[in-house]
Design a protein around this motif. Structure first.
Motif, mmCIF file in Angstrom:
data_model
loop_
_atom_site.group_PDB
_atom_site.id
_atom_site.type_symbol
_atom_site.label_atom_id
_atom_site.label_comp_id
_atom_site.label_asym_id
_atom_site.label_seq_id
_atom_site.Cartn_x
_atom_site.Cartn_y
_atom_site.Cartn_z
ATOM 1 N N THR A 78 2.760 12.561 -7.002
ATOM 2 C CA THR A 78 3.256 12.785 -5.547
ATOM 3 C C THR A 78 2.089 13.449 -4.621
ATOM 4 N N SER A 79 0.766 13.232 -5.245
ATOM 5 C CA SER A 79 -0.421 13.636 -4.323
ATOM 6 C C SER A 79 -1.160 12.404 -4.320
ATOM 7 N N GLY A 80 -2.084 12.693 -3.280
ATOM 8 C CA GLY A 80 -2.965 11.420 -3.176
ATOM 9 C C GLY A 80 -3.241 11.360 -1.595
ATOM 10 N N ASN A 81 -4.129 10.326 -1.177
ATOM 11 C CA ASN A 81 -4.147 9.928 0.351
ATOM 12 C C ASN A 81 -3.194 9.314 0.920
ATOM 13 N N GLY A 82 -3.401 9.050 2.252
ATOM 14 C CA GLY A 82 -2.218 8.491 2.915
ATOM 15 C C GLY A 82 -2.234 6.967 2.464
ATOM 16 N N SER A 83 -2.919 6.375 1.894
ATOM 17 C CA SER A 83 -2.829 4.966 1.409
ATOM 18 C C SER A 83 -1.840 4.646 0.442
ATOM 19 N N ARG A 84 -1.276 5.537 -0.162
ATOM 20 C CA ARG A 84 -0.276 5.745 -1.029
ATOM 21 C C ARG A 84 1.070 5.167 -0.306
ATOM 22 N N ALA A 85 0.883 5.216 1.000
ATOM 23 C CA ALA A 85 2.479 5.023 1.842
ATOM 24 C C ALA A 85 2.432 3.563 1.913
ATOM 25 N N LEU A 86 1.295 2.821 1.595
ATOM 26 C CA LEU A 86 1.363 1.399 1.605
ATOM 27 C C LEU A 86 2.306 0.554 0.474
ATOM 28 N N TRP A 87 2.485 1.345 -0.539
ATOM 29 C CA TRP A 87 3.222 0.916 -1.782
ATOM 30 C C TRP A 87 4.733 0.638 -1.374
ATOM 31 N N LEU A 88 4.969 1.374 -0.207
ATOM 32 C CA LEU A 88 6.468 0.960 0.442
ATOM 33 C C LEU A 88 6.712 -0.613 0.372
ATOM 34 N N LEU A 89 5.388 -1.222 0.980
ATOM 35 C CA LEU A 89 5.742 -2.440 1.110
ATOM 36 C C LEU A 89 6.168 -3.203 -0.068
ATOM 37 N N LEU A 90 5.808 -2.840 -1.284
ATOM 38 C CA LEU A 90 6.293 -3.302 -2.573
ATOM 39 C C LEU A 90 8.015 -3.057 -2.917
ATOM 40 N N LEU A 91 8.536 -2.313 -2.050
ATOM 41 C CA LEU A 91 9.983 -1.988 -2.233
ATOM 42 C C LEU A 91 10.708 -3.071 -2.669
ATOM 43 N N PRO A 92 10.865 -4.016 -1.458
ATOM 44 C CA PRO A 92 11.971 -5.261 -1.653
ATOM 45 C C PRO A 92 11.648 -5.912 -3.160
ATOM 46 N N PHE A 93 10.304 -6.029 -3.540
ATOM 47 C CA PHE A 93 9.794 -6.822 -4.644
ATOM 48 C C PHE A 93 10.202 -5.947 -5.941
ATOM 49 N N MET A 94 10.232 -4.605 -5.858
ATOM 50 C CA MET A 94 10.850 -3.897 -6.971
ATOM 51 C C MET A 94 12.406 -3.918 -7.065
ATOM 52 N N VAL A 95 13.177 -4.274 -6.312
ATOM 53 C CA VAL A 95 14.331 -4.566 -6.507
ATOM 54 C C VAL A 95 14.592 -5.738 -7.286
ATOM 55 N N VAL A 96 13.881 -6.929 -6.809
ATOM 56 C CA VAL A 96 13.796 -8.148 -7.415
ATOM 57 C C VAL A 96 13.390 -8.063 -9.059
ATOM 58 N N ASN A 97 12.358 -7.166 -9.200
ATOM 59 C CA ASN A 97 11.808 -7.003 -10.606
ATOM 60 C C ASN A 97 13.194 -6.224 -11.345
ATOM 61 N N LEU A 98 13.563 -5.331 -10.656
ATOM 62 C CA LEU A 98 14.809 -4.603 -11.345
ATOM 63 C C LEU A 98 15.984 -5.638 -11.721
ATOM 64 N N ALA A 99 16.085 -6.535 -10.978
ATOM 65 C CA ALA A 99 17.150 -7.483 -11.054
ATOM 66 C C ALA A 99 16.747 -8.270 -12.109
ATOM 67 N N HIS A 100 15.461 -8.506 -12.518
ATOM 68 C CA HIS A 100 15.066 -9.575 -13.614
ATOM 69 C C HIS A 100 15.277 -8.373 -14.928
ATOM 70 N N TRP A 101 15.022 -7.437 -14.859
ATOM 71 C CA TRP A 101 15.096 -6.521 -16.108
ATOM 72 C C TRP A 101 16.618 -6.249 -16.545
ATOM 73 N N MET A 102 17.387 -6.282 -15.453
ATOM 74 C CA MET A 102 18.800 -5.760 -15.685
ATOM 75 C C MET A 102 19.665 -7.150 -16.175
ATOM 76 N N ARG A 103 18.984 -8.181 -16.527
ATOM 77 C CA ARG A 103 19.732 -9.160 -17.246
ATOM 78 C C ARG A 103 20.396 -8.963 -18.674
ATOM 79 N N PRO A 104 21.651 -9.189 -18.668
ATOM 80 C CA PRO A 104 22.255 -8.756 -19.866
ATOM 81 C C PRO A 104 21.817 -9.870 -20.945
ATOM 82 N N ALA A 105 21.907 -9.167 -22.099
ATOM 83 C CA ALA A 105 21.671 -10.143 -23.408
ATOM 84 C C ALA A 105 22.492 -11.263 -23.551
#
Length: 257
Positions: A78-105
């Motif tokens: 939770t610490s660092g410079n302001g550039s860490r806020a740019l990771w919010l751009l990856l939020l929609p892709f994180m949801v897609v990645n989560l959908a991949h790993w939630m695939r049932p067996a």
């Protein structure tokens, strides 16, 4: 009356995970011991143990009466410079990645498993194209084509003066204006690649250890007894085939990303 079910015995040392709050804490304070060692992680987030408990997996008999405490320190996340806020751009892709790993067996449905993976990747590609198209709409259409081509719009935005046809500058040609504005979506795609690659290399590119005591013991037993080697190879092949049929990683393999 039926007998009580005995507690399962793992054969290894029990672990007690200690996690500090948002205020943060040092591993020495959490473990109440000045001598600590880092078990896994890095300077950003890591798991620590007391020095005396570092080899608990190899000597579980020494910790039969108590769990081995581990301290997870994550305050630097939770610490660092302001550039860490740019990771919010990856939020929609994180949801897609989560959908991949939630695939049932799946069992015996290899085609459905592959179809699911293709659909998830298409959704991720669609999000990338949508974000890039939005940047193109703002940079190329609204800014370089419409606003820069209008004298009234340029008069209110002096920073676009070098693109105005009224100035007869080198960048005033429509094609050159669009070529210059195309750097914006290109830079956006490059930024997404940089952030995702940095996140992957820092937090996700970790494979499970393969040099475990059980693996070493199996290898030694196989070398001494050919019959054991054949049985071990057969069991490993069976487990791998079962995992592949269920859509799970094979034993000893990390997740494929």
């Amino acid at each position: 009356m039926p007998s009580e079910t005995p507690d399962p015995q793992s054969g290894g040392a029990a672990l007690e995970l200690l996690v500090h709050g948002v205020g943060g804490a040092t591993p020495q304070k959490m473990l109440d011991d000045p001598r600590t060692v880092r078990i896994t992680g890095d300077e950003t987030a890591a798991v620590y143990r007391r020095r005396d408990d570092a080899e608990a997996e190899r000597h579980p008999e020494r910790h039969a009466g108590r769990p081995v405490p581990e301290a997870y320190c994550w305050s630097n996340l939770t610490s660092g410079n302001g550039s860490r806020a740019l990771w919010l751009l990856l939020l929609p892709f994180m949801v897609v990645n989560l959908a991949h790993w939630m695939r049932p067996a799946t069992k015996g449905l290899a085609k459905s498993q592959r179809l699911y993976g293709v659909l998830v990747r298409l959704v991720a590609l669609t999000l990338t194209v949508l974000l890039t198209a939005a940047a193109c709409e703002v940079a190329l259409d609204l800014t370089a084509w419409q606003c820069a081509g209008s004298a009234d719009c340029v008069a209110e935005r002096s920073w676009l003066g070098f693109l105005s046809p009224a100035g007869h500058g080198w960048w005033s040609q429509p094609g050159r204006r669009l070529a210059l504005a195309s750097l914006v979506p290109t830079a956006l795609v490059g930024l997404l690649w940089y952030l995702s690659n940095r996140t992957w290399s820092a937090y996700e590119a970790q494979r499970p250890p393969t040099d475990t005591p059980s693996a070493s013991a199996s290898a030694s037993a196989s070398a001494d007894d050919p019959t054991t080697a054949t049985a071990t190879a057969t069991a490993t092949a069976t487990a791998t085939a079962t995992a592949a049929a269920d859509g799970r990683p094979a034993p000893g393999e990390g997740p494929v990303r």
